[in-house]
Write a protein that holds these residues in place. Structure first.
Motif, PDB file in Angstrom:
ATOM      1  N   GLU A  26       0.844  -1.201   0.000  1.00  0.00           N
ATOM      2  CA  GLU A  26       0.000   0.000   0.000  1.00  0.00           C
ATOM      3  C   GLU A  26       0.873   1.242   0.000  1.00  0.00           C
ATOM      4  N   VAL A  27       0.423   2.260  -0.733  1.00  0.00           N
ATOM      5  CA  VAL A  27       1.115   3.537  -0.771  1.00  0.00           C
ATOM      6  C   VAL A  27       0.078   4.644  -0.907  1.00  0.00           C
ATOM      7  N   THR A  28       0.373   5.811  -0.359  1.00  0.00           N
ATOM      8  CA  THR A  28      -0.507   6.973  -0.494  1.00  0.00           C
ATOM      9  C   THR A  28       0.047   7.893  -1.565  1.00  0.00           C
ATOM     10  N   ALA A  29      -0.787   8.225  -2.529  1.00  0.00           N
ATOM     11  CA  ALA A  29      -0.379   9.107  -3.625  1.00  0.00           C
ATOM     12  C   ALA A  29      -0.790  10.542  -3.334  1.00  0.00           C
ATOM     13  N   ARG A  30       0.011  11.459  -3.814  1.00  0.00           N
ATOM     14  CA  ARG A  30      -0.290  12.884  -3.655  1.00  0.00           C
ATOM     15  C   ARG A  30      -0.926  13.400  -4.941  1.00  0.00           C
ATOM     16  N   MET A  31      -2.063  14.083  -4.804  1.00  0.00           N
ATOM     17  CA  MET A  31      -2.733  14.669  -5.959  1.00  0.00           C
ATOM     18  C   MET A  31      -1.996  15.946  -6.355  1.00  0.00           C
ATOM     19  N   VAL A  32      -1.336  15.906  -7.500  1.00  0.00           N
ATOM     20  CA  VAL A  32      -0.562  17.051  -7.969  1.00  0.00           C
ATOM     21  C   VAL A  32      -1.462  18.075  -8.636  1.00  0.00           C
ATOM     22  N   ASP A  33      -2.416  17.599  -9.410  1.00  0.00           N
ATOM     23  CA  ASP A  33      -3.322  18.499 -10.128  1.00  0.00           C
ATOM     24  C   ASP A  33      -4.613  17.751 -10.393  1.00  0.00           C
ATOM     25  N   GLU A  34      -5.736  18.446 -10.338  1.00  0.00           N
ATOM     26  CA  GLU A  34      -7.029  17.824 -10.572  1.00  0.00           C
ATOM     27  C   GLU A  34      -8.036  18.911 -10.887  1.00  0.00           C
ATOM     28  N   GLY A  35      -8.951  18.623 -11.802  1.00  0.00           N
ATOM     29  CA  GLY A  35      -9.977  19.606 -12.078  1.00  0.00           C
ATOM     30  C   GLY A  35     -10.767  19.317 -13.327  1.00  0.00           C
ATOM     31  N   PHE A  36     -11.688  20.256 -13.609  1.00  0.00           N
ATOM     32  CA  PHE A  36     -12.562  20.163 -14.764  1.00  0.00           C
ATOM     33  C   PHE A  36     -12.210  21.248 -15.775  1.00  0.00           C
ATOM     34  N   THR A 109      -3.817   4.645  -2.393  1.00  0.00           N
ATOM     35  CA  THR A 109      -4.879   5.468  -1.816  1.00  0.00           C
ATOM     36  C   THR A 109      -4.605   6.936  -2.130  1.00  0.00           C
ATOM     37  N   PHE A 110      -5.678   7.690  -2.340  1.00  0.00           N
ATOM     38  CA  PHE A 110      -5.537   9.117  -2.626  1.00  0.00           C
ATOM     39  C   PHE A 110      -6.824   9.823  -2.242  1.00  0.00           C
ATOM     40  N   GLU A 111      -6.754  11.145  -2.184  1.00  0.00           N
ATOM     41  CA  GLU A 111      -7.926  11.945  -1.837  1.00  0.00           C
ATOM     42  C   GLU A 111      -8.244  12.893  -2.983  1.00  0.00           C
ATOM     43  N   SER A 112      -9.420  12.721  -3.566  1.00  0.00           N
ATOM     44  CA  SER A 112      -9.849  13.587  -4.663  1.00  0.00           C
ATOM     45  C   SER A 112     -10.394  14.900  -4.118  1.00  0.00           C
ATOM     46  N   ARG A 113     -10.077  15.973  -4.831  1.00  0.00           N
ATOM     47  CA  ARG A 113     -10.651  17.273  -4.492  1.00  0.00           C
ATOM     48  C   ARG A 113     -11.935  17.530  -5.268  1.00  0.00           C
ATOM     49  N   GLU A 114     -12.352  16.535  -6.055  1.00  0.00           N
ATOM     50  CA  GLU A 114     -13.567  16.648  -6.861  1.00  0.00           C
ATOM     51  C   GLU A 114     -14.510  15.494  -6.531  1.00  0.00           C
ATOM     52  N   PRO A 115     -15.020  15.414  -5.292  1.00  0.00           N
ATOM     53  CA  PRO A 115     -15.862  14.268  -4.907  1.00  0.00           C
ATOM     54  C   PRO A 115     -17.150  14.167  -5.709  1.00  0.00           C
TER      55      PRO A 115
END
Length: 239
Positions: A26-36, A109-115
């Motif tokens: 298991e590893v936690t990924a960092r969200m570098v960029d995200e969007g619409f 695992t990661f956390e989206s900023r666009e749920p």
């Protein structure tokens, strides 16, 4: 209709057709960029995703990456690109890779900023591309491309490669240690509107075993429009 020319891709991921549970890391990924984006891109990178055909539904919280045996990942990074089929949603993630005994299944695992995007049923319209590089910084060459699944795969027989063909005929071409290169044609995804990726190449692992010694790290994506050929795109599938 997919066209086959005596392909040897079965050795690529033959160990994926497993019966016993795989070791899991298991590893936690960092969200570098995200969007619409309100505008669907009319062009973009040719490679959109490399995933198991039965990949499940994206949750916006985790995904799984297959790390095959013998893969050198010391001091490398896992670079993940997410792309919705309509081209409006994109995400870029990065995670460290540690040298470990392979093969194993990597739970990312990661956390989206666009749920809101993930709250809807997005199965089949979101592609993921997992690349191994020394660094995810721009300009770094790709060392390996690994298959991804949204849910933990219990059995993996087929791999789907999603590409932006720019409306051209497209093939995955695999050279061999001996003999002529072999190729598989990528099928057109029928859709009346402009989309970020328009073709997929389906690889049946079970059918493609015992066909010689393919040089997977030299696999290329080749696109044709009539007699005209676009520059080949390296597609270094993991051995």
């Amino acid at each position: 209709m997919t066209v086959w020319w005596s392909l040897g891709l079965g050795l690529l991921l033959s160990s994926l057709a497993y019966a016993q549970p795989l070791p899991e890391r298991e590893v936690t990924a960092r969200m570098v960029d995200e969007g619409f984006s309100s505008a669907v891109p009319v062009s973009g990178r040719p490679l959109a995703g490399a995933m198991f055909e039965q990949r499940g539904k994206p949750s916006g919280k985790e995904l799984y990456v297959w790390v095959p045996g013998g893969l050198g990942i010391r001091d490398a990074e896992l670079c993940l690109s997410l792309l919705a089929r309509d081209g409006r949603y994109t995400g870029l993630l990065r995670a460290p890779l540690e040298a470990d005994e392979t093969p194993f299944l990597l739970r990312v695992t990661f956390e989206s900023r666009e749920p809101v995007f993930y709250a809807e049923d997005r199965s089949g319209v979101l592609a993921a591309l997992a690349e191994v590089k020394q660094s995810c910084d721009p300009g770094e060459p790709v060392q390996h491309i690994l298959p991804v699944s949204w849910e933990r795969p219990e059995e993996a027989q087929r791999l789907a490669i999603m590409i932006n063909s720019s409306r051209m005929q497209a093939f995955l071409v695999v050279p061999y240690q001996s003999g002529a290169p072999q190729a598989i044609e990528c099928e057109l995804i029928t859709d009346p509107q402009r989309i970020a990726f328009d073709r997929q190449c389906l690889i049946d692992i079970a059918e493609l075993r015992d066909h010689g010694e393919p040089l997977f790290n030299q696999t290329e994506l080749v696109r044709l429009r009539g007699p005209n050929r676009a520059p080949p795109v390296p597609f270094p599938l993991a051995p």
